[in-house]
Design a protein around this motif. Structure first.
Motif, PDB file in Angstrom:
ATOM      1  N   ALA A  91       0.800  -1.220   0.000  1.00 42.82           N
ATOM      2  CA  ALA A  91       0.000   0.000   0.000  1.00 42.82           C
ATOM      3  C   ALA A  91       0.839   1.279   0.000  1.00 42.82           C
ATOM      4  CB  ALA A  91      -0.940   0.001   1.217  1.00 42.82           C
ATOM      5  N   THR A  92       2.144   1.141   0.229  1.00 43.12           N
ATOM      6  CA  THR A  92       2.988   2.338   0.338  1.00 43.12           C
ATOM      7  C   THR A  92       4.452   1.973   0.081  1.00 43.12           C
ATOM      8  OG1 THR A  92       3.570   4.194   1.795  1.00 43.12           O
ATOM      9  CG2 THR A  92       3.300   2.037   2.835  1.00 43.12           C
ATOM     10  N   THR A  93       5.328   2.961   0.114  1.00 42.91           N
ATOM     11  CA  THR A  93       6.762   2.680  -0.035  1.00 42.91           C
ATOM     12  C   THR A  93       7.347   2.367   1.341  1.00 42.91           C
ATOM     13  OG1 THR A  93       7.422   4.977   0.336  1.00 42.91           O
ATOM     14  CG2 THR A  93       6.925   4.343  -1.938  1.00 42.91           C
ATOM     15  N   PRO A  94       8.480   1.659   1.413  1.00 43.63           N
ATOM     16  CA  PRO A  94       9.094   1.371   2.713  1.00 43.63           C
ATOM     17  C   PRO A  94       9.378   2.631   3.537  1.00 43.63           C
ATOM     18  CG  PRO A  94      10.089   0.003   1.030  1.00 43.63           C
ATOM     19  CD  PRO A  94       9.195   0.966   0.313  1.00 43.63           C
ATOM     20  N   ALA A  95       9.890   3.679   2.893  1.00 39.99           N
ATOM     21  CA  ALA A  95      10.217   4.918   3.612  1.00 39.99           C
ATOM     22  C   ALA A  95       8.965   5.555   4.209  1.00 39.99           C
ATOM     23  CB  ALA A  95      10.920   5.911   2.684  1.00 39.99           C
ATOM     24  N   ASN A  96       7.882   5.592   3.428  1.00 42.57           N
ATOM     25  CA  ASN A  96       6.637   6.193   3.924  1.00 42.57           C
ATOM     26  C   ASN A  96       5.999   5.350   5.024  1.00 42.57           C
ATOM     27  OD1 ASN A  96       6.823   8.406   2.249  1.00 42.57           O
ATOM     28  ND2 ASN A  96       5.452   7.604   0.694  1.00 42.57           N
ATOM     29  N   LEU A  97       6.136   4.013   4.926  1.00 43.05           N
ATOM     30  CA  LEU A  97       5.593   3.140   5.967  1.00 43.05           C
ATOM     31  C   LEU A  97       6.353   3.340   7.278  1.00 43.05           C
ATOM     32  CD1 LEU A  97       3.738   0.939   7.018  1.00 43.05           C
ATOM     33  CD2 LEU A  97       5.271  -0.764   6.022  1.00 43.05           C
ATOM     34  N   ALA A  98       7.681   3.412   7.192  1.00 39.03           N
ATOM     35  CA  ALA A  98       8.491   3.652   8.391  1.00 39.03           C
ATOM     36  C   ALA A  98       8.099   4.978   9.023  1.00 39.03           C
ATOM     37  CB  ALA A  98       9.970   3.652   8.038  1.00 39.03           C
ATOM     38  N   LEU A  99       7.869   5.980   8.191  1.00 37.45           N
ATOM     39  CA  LEU A  99       7.444   7.303   8.660  1.00 37.45           C
ATOM     40  C   LEU A  99       6.084   7.213   9.357  1.00 37.45           C
ATOM     41  CD1 LEU A  99       8.005  10.399   8.590  1.00 37.45           C
ATOM     42  CD2 LEU A  99       6.846  10.439   6.391  1.00 37.45           C
ATOM     43  N   SER A 100       5.163   6.451   8.772  1.00 38.80           N
ATOM     44  CA  SER A 100       3.816   6.286   9.349  1.00 38.80           C
ATOM     45  C   SER A 100       3.871   5.614  10.717  1.00 38.80           C
ATOM     46  CB  SER A 100       2.930   5.454   8.416  1.00 38.80           C
ATOM     47  OG  SER A 100       2.818   6.069   7.163  1.00 38.80           O
ATOM     48  N   ILE A 101       4.760   4.617  10.864  1.00 39.28           N
ATOM     49  CA  ILE A 101       4.893   3.904  12.137  1.00 39.28           C
ATOM     50  C   ILE A 101       5.405   4.858  13.217  1.00 39.28           C
ATOM     51  CG2 ILE A 101       6.221   2.115  13.349  1.00 39.28           C
ATOM     52  CD1 ILE A 101       6.057   0.501  10.632  1.00 39.28           C
ATOM     53  N   ILE A 102       6.440   5.634  12.880  1.00 40.91           N
ATOM     54  CA  ILE A 102       7.051   6.534  13.855  1.00 40.91           C
ATOM     55  C   ILE A 102       6.118   7.682  14.237  1.00 40.91           C
ATOM     56  CG2 ILE A 102       8.996   8.149  14.205  1.00 40.91           C
ATOM     57  CD1 ILE A 102       9.569   5.025  14.333  1.00 40.91           C
ATOM     58  N   THR A 103       5.347   8.183  13.261  1.00 40.40           N
ATOM     59  CA  THR A 103       4.449   9.309  13.550  1.00 40.40           C
ATOM     60  C   THR A 103       3.071   8.852  14.033  1.00 40.40           C
ATOM     61  OG1 THR A 103       3.804   9.425  11.210  1.00 40.40           O
ATOM     62  CG2 THR A 103       5.606  10.864  11.931  1.00 40.40           C
ATOM     63  N   GLY A 104       2.858   7.509  14.089  1.00 40.05           N
ATOM     64  CA  GLY A 104       1.589   6.981  14.601  1.00 40.05           C
ATOM     65  C   GLY A 104       0.416   7.190  13.661  1.00 40.05           C
ATOM     66  N   ASP A 105       0.676   7.185  12.356  1.00 40.25           N
ATOM     67  CA  ASP A 105      -0.370   7.423  11.356  1.00 40.25           C
ATOM     68  C   ASP A 105      -1.096   6.119  11.028  1.00 40.25           C
ATOM     69  OD1 ASP A 105      -1.954   8.218   9.269  1.00 40.25           O
ATOM     70  OD2 ASP A 105      -0.320   8.814   7.939  1.00 40.25           O
ATOM     71  N   GLU A 106      -2.184   5.861  11.759  1.00 43.65           N
ATOM     72  CA  GLU A 106      -2.957   4.616  11.563  1.00 43.65           C
ATOM     73  C   GLU A 106      -3.568   4.532  10.177  1.00 43.65           C
ATOM     74  OE1 GLU A 106      -6.015   4.140  14.481  1.00 43.65           O
ATOM     75  OE2 GLU A 106      -4.653   4.604  16.129  1.00 43.65           O
ATOM     76  N   LYS A 107      -4.036   5.671   9.649  1.00 48.45           N
ATOM     77  CA  LYS A 107      -4.743   5.679   8.365  1.00 48.45           C
ATOM     78  C   LYS A 107      -3.870   5.152   7.232  1.00 48.45           C
ATOM     79  CE  LYS A 107      -7.977   9.386   9.463  1.00 48.45           C
ATOM     80  NZ  LYS A 107      -8.394  10.772   9.181  1.00 48.45           N
ATOM     81  N   ALA A 108      -2.570   5.407   7.309  1.00 39.62           N
ATOM     82  CA  ALA A 108      -1.650   4.933   6.263  1.00 39.62           C
ATOM     83  C   ALA A 108      -1.579   3.409   6.247  1.00 39.62           C
ATOM     84  CB  ALA A 108      -0.261   5.523   6.480  1.00 39.62           C
ATOM     85  N   LEU A 109      -1.838   2.778   7.401  1.00 36.60           N
ATOM     86  CA  LEU A 109      -1.820   1.322   7.482  1.00 36.60           C
ATOM     87  C   LEU A 109      -3.178   0.719   7.154  1.00 36.60           C
ATOM     88  CD1 LEU A 109       0.732   2.188   9.281  1.00 36.60           C
ATOM     89  CD2 LEU A 109       0.469  -0.042  10.326  1.00 36.60           C
ATOM     90  N   THR A 110      -4.256   1.364   7.606  1.00 33.35           N
ATOM     91  CA  THR A 110      -5.595   0.802   7.381  1.00 33.35           C
ATOM     92  C   THR A 110      -6.055   0.933   5.933  1.00 33.35           C
ATOM     93  OG1 THR A 110      -6.607   2.880   8.142  1.00 33.35           O
ATOM     94  CG2 THR A 110      -6.400   1.118   9.765  1.00 33.35           C
ATOM     95  N   CYS A 111      -5.339   1.713   5.107  1.00 34.99           N
ATOM     96  CA  CYS A 111      -5.710   1.787   3.689  1.00 34.99           C
ATOM     97  C   CYS A 111      -5.288   0.510   2.958  1.00 34.99           C
ATOM     98  CB  CYS A 111      -5.109   3.023   3.029  1.00 34.99           C
ATOM     99  SG  CYS A 111      -3.334   2.975   2.846  1.00 34.99           S
ATOM    100  N   ALA A 112      -4.481  -0.335   3.610  1.00 29.13           N
ATOM    101  CA  ALA A 112      -4.087  -1.621   3.020  1.00 29.13           C
ATOM    102  C   ALA A 112      -5.244  -2.606   3.152  1.00 29.13           C
ATOM    103  CB  ALA A 112      -2.849  -2.170   3.726  1.00 29.13           C
ATOM    104  N   PRO A 113      -5.563  -3.364   2.085  1.00 31.44           N
ATOM    105  CA  PRO A 113      -6.665  -4.331   2.145  1.00 31.44           C
ATOM    106  C   PRO A 113      -6.484  -5.340   3.275  1.00 31.44           C
ATOM    107  CG  PRO A 113      -5.879  -4.074  -0.112  1.00 31.44           C
ATOM    108  CD  PRO A 113      -4.914  -3.346   0.766  1.00 31.44           C
ATOM    109  N   GLY A 114      -7.560  -5.540   4.058  1.00 36.64           N
ATOM    110  CA  GLY A 114      -7.540  -6.537   5.129  1.00 36.64           C
ATOM    111  C   GLY A 114      -6.911  -6.066   6.433  1.00 36.64           C
ATOM    112  N   ILE A 115      -6.472  -4.812   6.485  1.00 35.68           N
ATOM    113  CA  ILE A 115      -5.836  -4.284   7.705  1.00 35.68           C
ATOM    114  C   ILE A 115      -6.801  -3.341   8.414  1.00 35.68           C
ATOM    115  CG2 ILE A 115      -3.844  -3.045   8.657  1.00 35.68           C
ATOM    116  CD1 ILE A 115      -3.202  -5.766   7.258  1.00 35.68           C
TER     117      ILE A 115
END
Length: 202
Positions: A91-115
């Motif tokens: 659903a995203t690039t590795p750099a953006n996913l790492a950024l989402s984890i550190i900044t606590g951005d849940e929406k960036a993860l829930t946009c992935a199917p089944g998450i």
């Protein structure tokens, strides 16, 4: 068992690439991010992870070490299996996913199917917690022994360092990559991408 597979891309389909290594086709389950960089008939190198279960042995392949490191981080989270990890990474690039984890951005993860929200929260909580226990980052980016309860400071330098650590880089590599970057004029995402470019050149 396998560190990487290298050879012509024999076949591509959804979440799967077959790499021909000396006449043997290795079926590597992978992300849409890695697939987007592969072309049938052209040579490719995928960094691999072998997953063994009672009923199956599966090989996972990724275009970069960063993506492989993130995959391994994700499957270490309770309740996140290889299929869910691939969905998140697709659903995203590795750099953006790492950024989402550190900044606590849940929406960036829930946009992935089944998450769902619960899995997204668990990924963020467990990976940020692992990072906090492994290292405590000072405002100058140096690493020193922590008690495991220190909260990662909320500034661009420490957040960029934390995101790069999630991707599997050591503190020494991170400090070198961040050195000389114009932190004040760049966004957090730009800092991470610039640091990754510097590390890939070495």
């Amino acid at each position: 068992m396998f560190y990487y597979v290298s050879g012509p891309v024999a076949h591509i389909e959804a979440n799967l690439a077959v790499i021909d290594c000396g006449g043997v086709g290795y079926a590597c389950r992978t992300t849409s991010h890695t697939l987007s960089k592969l072309k049938q008939g052209e040579k490719a190198k995928l960094f691999t992870h072998l997953n063994t279960r009672e009923d199956a042995v599966e090989l996972f392949g990724f275009g970069t070490q960063e993506e492989l490191n993130l995959f391994r981080q994700l499957i270490s989270v309770s309740g996140v299996g290889p299929k869910a990890a691939l969905s998140i990474l697709s659903a995203t690039t590795p750099a953006n996913l790492a950024l989402s984890i550190i900044t606590g951005d849940e929406k960036a993860l829930t946009c992935a199917p089944g998450i769902g929200k619960k899995i997204a929260q668990r990924v963020i909580l467990e990976l940020k917690d692992k990072l906090a226990k492994g290292q405590t980052l000072g405002t100058a980016g140096e690493s020193y022994g922590g008690s495991g309860i220190t909260v990662i400071p909320e500034n661009k330098l420490s957040e960029a360092s934390a995101a790069l650590a999630v991707l599997g880089y050591s503190q020494g590599e991170i400090n070198l990559a961040l050195k000389g970057l114009e932190l004040d004029s760049l966004t957090l995402e730009q800092i991470i991408k610039a640091a990754l470019k510097k590390m890939m050149k070495h």
